[in-house]
Design a protein around this motif. Sequence first.
Motif, short mmCIF file in Angstrom:
data_model
loop_
_atom_site.label_atom_id
_atom_site.label_comp_id
_atom_site.label_asym_id
_atom_site.label_seq_id
_atom_site.Cartn_x
_atom_site.Cartn_y
_atom_site.Cartn_z
N GLY A 133 0.81 -1.22 0.00
CA GLY A 133 0.00 0.00 0.00
C GLY A 133 0.84 1.27 0.00
O GLY A 133 0.43 2.30 -0.54
N PHE A 165 1.79 3.36 -3.26
CA PHE A 165 0.94 4.34 -3.94
C PHE A 165 1.48 5.76 -3.80
O PHE A 165 1.21 6.61 -4.65
CB PHE A 165 -0.50 4.26 -3.42
CG PHE A 165 -1.20 3.03 -3.91
CD1 PHE A 165 -1.57 2.92 -5.24
CD2 PHE A 165 -1.43 1.96 -3.07
CE1 PHE A 165 -2.17 1.77 -5.72
CE2 PHE A 165 -2.04 0.81 -3.54
CZ PHE A 165 -2.42 0.71 -4.87
N TYR A 211 4.16 6.12 -6.40
CA TYR A 211 3.45 5.94 -7.68
C TYR A 211 2.73 7.24 -8.08
O TYR A 211 2.85 7.71 -9.21
CB TYR A 211 2.45 4.79 -7.53
CG TYR A 211 1.57 4.54 -8.73
CD1 TYR A 211 2.06 3.85 -9.83
CD2 TYR A 211 0.25 4.98 -8.75
CE1 TYR A 211 1.25 3.62 -10.94
CE2 TYR A 211 -0.57 4.74 -9.85
CZ TYR A 211 -0.07 4.07 -10.93
OH TYR A 211 -0.88 3.84 -12.02
N LEU A 212 2.01 7.83 -7.11
CA LEU A 212 1.29 9.07 -7.41
C LEU A 212 2.26 10.22 -7.67
O LEU A 212 2.03 11.06 -8.55
CB LEU A 212 0.34 9.42 -6.26
CG LEU A 212 -0.89 8.52 -6.13
CD1 LEU A 212 -1.66 8.84 -4.85
CD2 LEU A 212 -1.81 8.67 -7.35
N LEU A 220 3.60 9.76 -11.08
CA LEU A 220 2.57 10.11 -12.06
C LEU A 220 2.53 11.62 -12.29
O LEU A 220 2.47 12.09 -13.44
CB LEU A 220 1.21 9.63 -11.50
CG LEU A 220 0.08 9.34 -12.46
CD1 LEU A 220 0.45 8.25 -13.43
CD2 LEU A 220 -1.18 8.95 -11.67
N LEU A 241 -5.79 -9.34 -0.63
CA LEU A 241 -5.92 -7.88 -0.63
C LEU A 241 -5.15 -7.26 0.54
O LEU A 241 -4.61 -6.15 0.42
CB LEU A 241 -7.40 -7.48 -0.59
CG LEU A 241 -8.18 -7.84 -1.86
CD1 LEU A 241 -9.66 -7.53 -1.70
CD2 LEU A 241 -7.61 -7.10 -3.07
N PHE A 246 -2.46 -4.36 -0.16
CA PHE A 246 -2.66 -2.97 0.30
C PHE A 246 -1.97 -2.62 1.61
O PHE A 246 -1.83 -1.44 1.93
CB PHE A 246 -4.16 -2.68 0.43
CG PHE A 246 -4.83 -2.44 -0.91
CD1 PHE A 246 -4.59 -1.28 -1.63
CD2 PHE A 246 -5.70 -3.38 -1.44
CE1 PHE A 246 -5.20 -1.06 -2.86
CE2 PHE A 246 -6.31 -3.17 -2.68
CZ PHE A 246 -6.06 -2.00 -3.39
N PHE A 278 -5.32 8.90 -15.98
CA PHE A 278 -6.08 8.38 -14.83
C PHE A 278 -6.82 7.09 -15.19
O PHE A 278 -6.99 6.22 -14.34
CB PHE A 278 -7.06 9.44 -14.31
CG PHE A 278 -6.42 10.42 -13.36
CD1 PHE A 278 -5.87 9.99 -12.15
CD2 PHE A 278 -6.35 11.77 -13.66
CE1 PHE A 278 -5.26 10.88 -11.27
CE2 PHE A 278 -5.75 12.67 -12.78
CZ PHE A 278 -5.21 12.23 -11.59
N ALA A 279 -7.28 6.98 -16.44
CA ALA A 279 -7.95 5.74 -16.85
C ALA A 279 -6.98 4.57 -16.79
O ALA A 279 -7.32 3.47 -16.34
CB ALA A 279 -8.51 5.89 -18.27
N SER A 292 -4.30 4.31 -14.86
CA SER A 292 -4.04 3.98 -13.45
C SER A 292 -5.25 3.30 -12.81
O SER A 292 -5.09 2.40 -11.98
CB SER A 292 -3.70 5.26 -12.67
OG SER A 292 -2.50 5.80 -13.16
N SER A 293 -6.45 3.74 -13.18
CA SER A 293 -7.66 3.12 -12.61
C SER A 293 -7.72 1.64 -12.98
O SER A 293 -8.09 0.80 -12.16
CB SER A 293 -8.91 3.83 -13.14
OG SER A 293 -8.92 5.16 -12.73
N ILE A 334 -5.25 -0.38 -10.81
CA ILE A 334 -5.73 -0.66 -9.45
C ILE A 334 -6.73 -1.82 -9.48
O ILE A 334 -6.68 -2.73 -8.65
CB ILE A 334 -6.45 0.59 -8.87
CG1 ILE A 334 -5.49 1.77 -8.81
CG2 ILE A 334 -7.07 0.28 -7.52
CD1 ILE A 334 -4.85 1.99 -7.49
N LEU A 335 -7.60 -1.77 -10.47
CA LEU A 335 -8.59 -2.85 -10.62
C LEU A 335 -7.87 -4.19 -10.83
O LEU A 335 -8.23 -5.21 -10.25
CB LEU A 335 -9.48 -2.54 -11.84
CG LEU A 335 -10.72 -3.40 -12.02
CD1 LEU A 335 -11.72 -3.15 -10.90
CD2 LEU A 335 -11.37 -3.13 -13.37
N ILE A 386 -6.44 -5.49 -7.58
CA ILE A 386 -7.48 -6.09 -6.73
C ILE A 386 -7.84 -7.49 -7.23
O ILE A 386 -7.94 -8.44 -6.45
CB ILE A 386 -8.72 -5.16 -6.70
CG1 ILE A 386 -8.39 -3.87 -5.95
CG2 ILE A 386 -9.92 -5.86 -6.05
CD1 ILE A 386 -9.45 -2.78 -6.04
#
Lengths: 42, 504
Positions: free
Chosen positions: B40, B43, B46-47, B50, B202, B206, B259-260, B262-263, B266-267, B270
Amino acid sequence: MNGTALMIMLIALVAIWGGLILSIIHLVKHPDIDMDKVPSDH
Amino acid sequence: MAGRENWSARSGFIMAAIGSAVGLGNIWRFPYVSYENGGGAFFIPYLVALATAGFPLLFLDYVAGQKYHGAPPTAYRRMIKSQEVVGWWQVLVCSVIGIYYAAVLTWAGQYTLYAFGQSWGADPEAFFFSHYLQNGTGLDFGIVPSLMIGLFIVWAIVLFIMYGGIQKGVELCNKIFIPLLLVMFGIMVFKAVQLDGASQGLNAFFTPNWEKMADPKVWLAAYGHVFFSMSIGFGIMVTYASYLKKNANLTGSGLVVGFANSSFEILAGIGIFSVLGFMAAATGKPVSEVVSGGIGLAFIAFPKIISTMGDAGTIIGVLFFGSLFVAGLTSMASILQVPISAFEDKFGWSHKKSVTIVGGVSAVISLILFSTKSAITFVDVIDHFANNIGVVTGAILSIIWVTWFNRPVMNKLMSHINAISSVKVGQGWLFMLTIITPLSLIVALLLSVKSLLTEGYGGYDLVTQLVFGWGVVAVFALGAFILTKAPAHASHHEHKSLDKGENV
């Protein structure tokens, strides 16, 4: 899931997916400018 | 020479750019990199990566392609004459990546079919290496007929898409496959999080390991991942942006694409870690002992897990490999568009001629190398050198050529972005592209070169590394100089600035 992992997951989702939603809203509100408004040197 | 095509709409470009960025790496690389580098806590770097490298470089790619209206060699030449050679380096890197990417795409496609019957049986590792790839010892150029047929079909599909051009090929393909990918992968993740042990996976993914934040390698991993994941710095986004109209909102579209991407990652994290958690629970091992990434995750670990799920595993397997195939197909189209567009621009070839020659030659080389019993060796070695040396070097040069050696051009680019885009860039953008982005890439490149020179790669013999590793790098360098010097069509030199007829 443990509390810390759950919290980090929610923060990550809010930051990234939230960023996606906000950027889509922003783009919808800002369509491409009219062709005749593009400066001539561009 | 016919006029340059445009995307039919802004959504077409965004969809295609997302299709390019979302690829195999999002599914099988990000979850593993994240887990290995602090879970976790990853991130945070990572951010940061980005914001300080990913988006700034994405905007630079967009403005270079859109303002100068060409694939990398032509766009760069029109921007700074001497930079054409960097563009050809990027074109050759994309060509080589396309040649082996088709092989991995073939494996994903054939495993989608295998997943219906869980054909890998009780020992997926032996099935993959011995039965499917028929992997030989040393270099073995013996042909594996099933690989050849699969590769032939993949190339036929890809070239069919490319013959359609931008609107009827690339754009249409992405408008069909990106929603399909989202539906398939969404269902897979939905099923995965309901598995026994998913929460264990998970937790592993995370739970933050804050001590890792003090390790510079973790930050370097974040920069490296963001850079590869967004398809930036190797010519793809320059090429796609070259088909934008002169009034395109560059930064607004770029934020959605980034952002798409990266989204989706994340998916993917998970979904993958839910499945790994199931495996850990089923075998009574900790997640750390079942975790893997890349080819090992997809073609060995996942089939093992699917086999332990019974009939439910069939659905997850088909969705997983189907997603890999679809994500890879849209990325493959973007990779191949770079050389196709570059040859059209430089030599004034028609689109069909460029697809036939560039695509045809790529397909033949791909079939010769990757239908053999040494396919996985070639994929592994070429992939490592093309990415860690080829892509990174091309990206560094494309940035510093402007920000370090031709600084006044940056002001023109900034002014251009701000004239047509809703999110303005300023001194922060210049600072990132001058200091943060190039330095992070230079450090990564030096570490890769040092490791390759001192330790070699993957335990392969010297000849294999010299021919298929360093030899490929030499092809990038030599080819870039030869293609730069080759006589060009007149349109390559002049820039009719985006319908205005203005020479730049």
